[in-house]
Design a protein around this motif. Structure first.
Motif, PDB file in Angstrom:
ATOM      1  N   LYS A   1      -8.078   3.519   5.983  1.00 46.91           N
ATOM      2  CA  LYS A   1      -8.643   2.168   6.083  1.00 46.91           C
ATOM      3  C   LYS A   1      -8.139   1.427   7.328  1.00 46.91           C
ATOM      4  CE  LYS A   1      -7.328   1.903   1.813  1.00 46.91           C
ATOM      5  NZ  LYS A   1      -7.343   3.307   1.408  1.00 46.91           N
ATOM      6  N   ILE A   2      -6.820   1.502   7.582  1.00 46.84           N
ATOM      7  CA  ILE A   2      -6.269   0.760   8.729  1.00 46.84           C
ATOM      8  C   ILE A   2      -6.666   1.430  10.047  1.00 46.84           C
ATOM      9  CG2 ILE A   2      -4.126   0.010   9.860  1.00 46.84           C
ATOM     10  CD1 ILE A   2      -2.944  -0.296   6.987  1.00 46.84           C
TER      11      ILE A   2
ATOM     12  N   ALA B   1     -10.223   0.438  10.781  1.00 44.96           N
ATOM     13  CA  ALA B   1     -10.334  -0.961  11.223  1.00 44.96           C
ATOM     14  C   ALA B   1      -9.805  -1.111  12.657  1.00 44.96           C
ATOM     15  CB  ALA B   1      -9.569  -1.876  10.275  1.00 44.96           C
ATOM     16  N   THR B   2      -8.752  -0.366  12.983  1.00 43.15           N
ATOM     17  CA  THR B   2      -8.183  -0.433  14.343  1.00 43.15           C
ATOM     18  C   THR B   2      -9.163   0.179  15.341  1.00 43.15           C
ATOM     19  OG1 THR B   2      -5.984  -0.182  13.386  1.00 43.15           O
ATOM     20  CG2 THR B   2      -6.158   0.174  15.751  1.00 43.15           C
TER      21      THR B   2
ATOM     22  N   HIS C   1      -1.096   5.513  12.045  1.00 40.17           N
ATOM     23  CA  HIS C   1      -1.686   4.893  10.849  1.00 40.17           C
ATOM     24  C   HIS C   1      -1.740   5.844   9.664  1.00 40.17           C
ATOM     25  CE1 HIS C   1      -2.531   1.442  13.245  1.00 40.17           C
ATOM     26  NE2 HIS C   1      -3.032   2.228  14.169  1.00 40.17           N
TER      27      HIS C   1
ATOM     28  N   SER D   1      -5.990  -5.701   2.821  1.00 44.08           N
ATOM     29  CA  SER D   1      -6.679  -6.162   4.023  1.00 44.08           C
ATOM     30  C   SER D   1      -6.278  -5.258   5.170  1.00 44.08           C
ATOM     31  CB  SER D   1      -6.325  -7.605   4.360  1.00 44.08           C
ATOM     32  OG  SER D   1      -6.781  -7.872   5.684  1.00 44.08           O
ATOM     33  N   PRO D   2      -7.045  -4.191   5.395  1.00 44.94           N
ATOM     34  CA  PRO D   2      -6.711  -3.322   6.524  1.00 44.94           C
ATOM     35  C   PRO D   2      -6.806  -4.076   7.848  1.00 44.94           C
ATOM     36  CG  PRO D   2      -8.847  -2.722   5.576  1.00 44.94           C
ATOM     37  CD  PRO D   2      -8.229  -3.729   4.662  1.00 44.94           C
ATOM     38  N   TYR D   3      -7.580  -5.198   7.814  1.00 47.97           N
ATOM     39  CA  TYR D   3      -7.753  -5.972   9.067  1.00 47.97           C
ATOM     40  C   TYR D   3      -6.443  -6.615   9.478  1.00 47.97           C
ATOM     41  CZ  TYR D   3     -12.199  -5.226   6.930  1.00 47.97           C
ATOM     42  OH  TYR D   3     -13.247  -4.620   6.296  1.00 47.97           O
TER      43      TYR D   3
ATOM     44  N   SER E   1       3.044   1.521  10.945  1.00 45.72           N
ATOM     45  CA  SER E   1       2.863   2.209   9.666  1.00 45.72           C
ATOM     46  C   SER E   1       4.166   2.286   8.863  1.00 45.72           C
ATOM     47  CB  SER E   1       2.261   3.584   9.900  1.00 45.72           C
ATOM     48  OG  SER E   1       1.652   4.032   8.718  1.00 45.72           O
TER      49      SER E   1
ATOM     50  N   ALA F   1      -4.542  -3.877  11.231  1.00 43.73           N
ATOM     51  CA  ALA F   1      -5.266  -3.452  12.443  1.00 43.73           C
ATOM     52  C   ALA F   1      -5.164  -4.531  13.525  1.00 43.73           C
ATOM     53  CB  ALA F   1      -6.724  -3.175  12.099  1.00 43.73           C
TER      54      ALA F   1
ATOM     55  N   ALA G   1       0.836  -1.213   0.000  1.00 45.46           N
ATOM     56  CA  ALA G   1       0.000   0.000   0.000  1.00 45.46           C
ATOM     57  C   ALA G   1       0.869   1.262   0.000  1.00 45.46           C
ATOM     58  CB  ALA G   1      -0.918  -0.009   1.221  1.00 45.46           C
TER      59      ALA G   1
ATOM     60  N   ALA H   1      -5.755  -1.215  -0.928  1.00 46.30           N
ATOM     61  CA  ALA H   1      -6.555  -1.771   0.176  1.00 46.30           C
ATOM     62  C   ALA H   1      -6.661  -3.266   0.065  1.00 46.30           C
ATOM     63  CB  ALA H   1      -7.954  -1.162   0.127  1.00 46.30           C
TER      64      ALA H   1
END
Ligand code: NAI
Length: 329
Positions: free
Chosen positions: A154-155, A158-159, A204, A101-103, A233, A106, A77, A99
């Protein structure tokens, strides 16, 4: 159509070969990183694929252009390792995977927070040695604590969802505000307020000239005594020397990082047989309240699938001459 991959690891090969079936590109894998010494290897390749610690600085870009490279596909990213002005000047297009997988990131961020708070890494070793003493393992409840997130893309979002689920109060600073963030229950505030109120601060935002060393001696002074600092990050968001001073004084009581300013010489390699020459990194390792992982926050099966899928799709769009949805400029 052939693509040269730099900094390739076995897992890259596995995922890219799997996802390449519908495209049928010729994938050529090279283990070494991209830099001014290796750029000549790209001779005859119109497209190359690089990762976070490959260096596309002006000198390297000039060499790439001379070899005929017209597309750099980042399989990540962040794009701080590419000199975009120079690439543009040379007519080299740059695409990324914005994007995947921001999960993944996070969840790793929260893993660092939980581990360093409850000291499960130390408990694991103690119990294996038959030491069941609890001295030194005391943590704190996350419920009710204030967490400050710098960067709510995005991250960051999600966090914040996970942390709100723990019952934390979440403060956020971003140069752009979004309704989605406010609807979640995140309170936007200015940086100084975030520093003053947060028990945990997590970064982030991308690495840009504006965010370089955003965490420095000045900002640390504004933080609560005993703050926890988390960085998943980019390493250069943090002035490592200033953080070391703050760890020594106790101003920072916990540090969890997945990225490090000078990580390009260390991360992603097995150096266990070598003497590590980076004294600053070794000083960080010597603190028992510092937890370091080697840029693995993105590293889930789900994220690798998305990264390989979207990187190849970006390259395919370029070869088809279509619009480059994920172009960075
Ligand atoms: P994103 O582009 O969705 O969000 C970034 C946010 O930062 C945006 O809301 C933007 O407005 C904000 N921002 C920009 N400049 C700012 C500033 N000066 N101060 C505060 N906020 C600012 O990006 P995403 O997907 O959330 O990723 C964030 C970063 O995470 C990436 O730039 C990358 O460096 C890092 N990352 C780390 C990974 C790892 O494995 N450790 C993997 C993937 C990303």
């Amino acid at each position: 159509m052939k693509i040269l991959f730099f900094s390739v690891k076995p897992y890259d090969r596995e995922f890219f070969i799997r996802q390449n079936k519908p495209y049928g590109f010729q994938l050529d894998f090279f283990d070494e990183p991209l830099n001014h010494n290796t750029a000549v290897l790209a001779k005859g390749y119109e497209a190359i694929c690089i990762f976070v610690n490959d260096s596309a600085d002006p000198e390297t870009l000039n060499l790439l252009a001379q070899q005929g490279v017209k597309l750099i596909a980042l399989r990540c990213a962040g794009y701080n390792n590419v000199d975009l002005t120079k690439a543009n000047e040379l007519g080299i297009k740059v695409v990324r995977v914005p994007a995947y997988s921001p999960y993944s990131v996070a969840e790793h961020t929260v893993a660092l927070i939980l581990t360093i708070n409850r000291k499960t890494h130390r408990a694991y070793n103690r119990v294996r040695e038959g030491n069941f003493a609890l001295n030194g393992l005391m943590g704190f409840d996350l419920k009710g604590k204030t967490v400050g997130l710098i960067g709510l893309g995005k991250i960051g979002i999600a966090t914040s969802r996970i942390l709100l689920g723990f019952g934390c109060r979440v403060l956020g600073f971003d140069v752009e505000k979004s309704d989605e963030v406010e609807k979640l229950g995140v309170e936007y505030c200015e940086l100084d307020e975030l520093y003053a109120q947060s028990d945990i601060i997590s970064l982030h935002c991308p690495l840009t000239p504006q965010t370089h060393h955003i965490i420095n001696g000045n900002s640390i002074e504004k933080m609560k005594q005993g703050v926890m600092l988390i960085n998943t990050s980019r390493g250069a968001l943090v002035d490592t020397q200033a953080v070391i001073q703050a760890l020594k004084s106790g101003q920072i009581k916990y540090l969890g990082i997945d990225v490090y300013e000078e990580e390009a010489d260390l991360f992603f390699e097995d150096l266990s047989d070598k003497v590590i020459q980076d004294d600053v990194f070794m000083r960080l390792l010597s603190f028992n309240n510092v937890l370091i992982t080697g840029h693995q926050a993105f590293f889930t099966e789900d994220a690798m699938l998305e990264i390989s899928k979207f990187t190849l799709s970006n390259i395919s769009s370029y070869f088809k001459g279509g619009e480059l949805e994920n172009e960075v400029n």
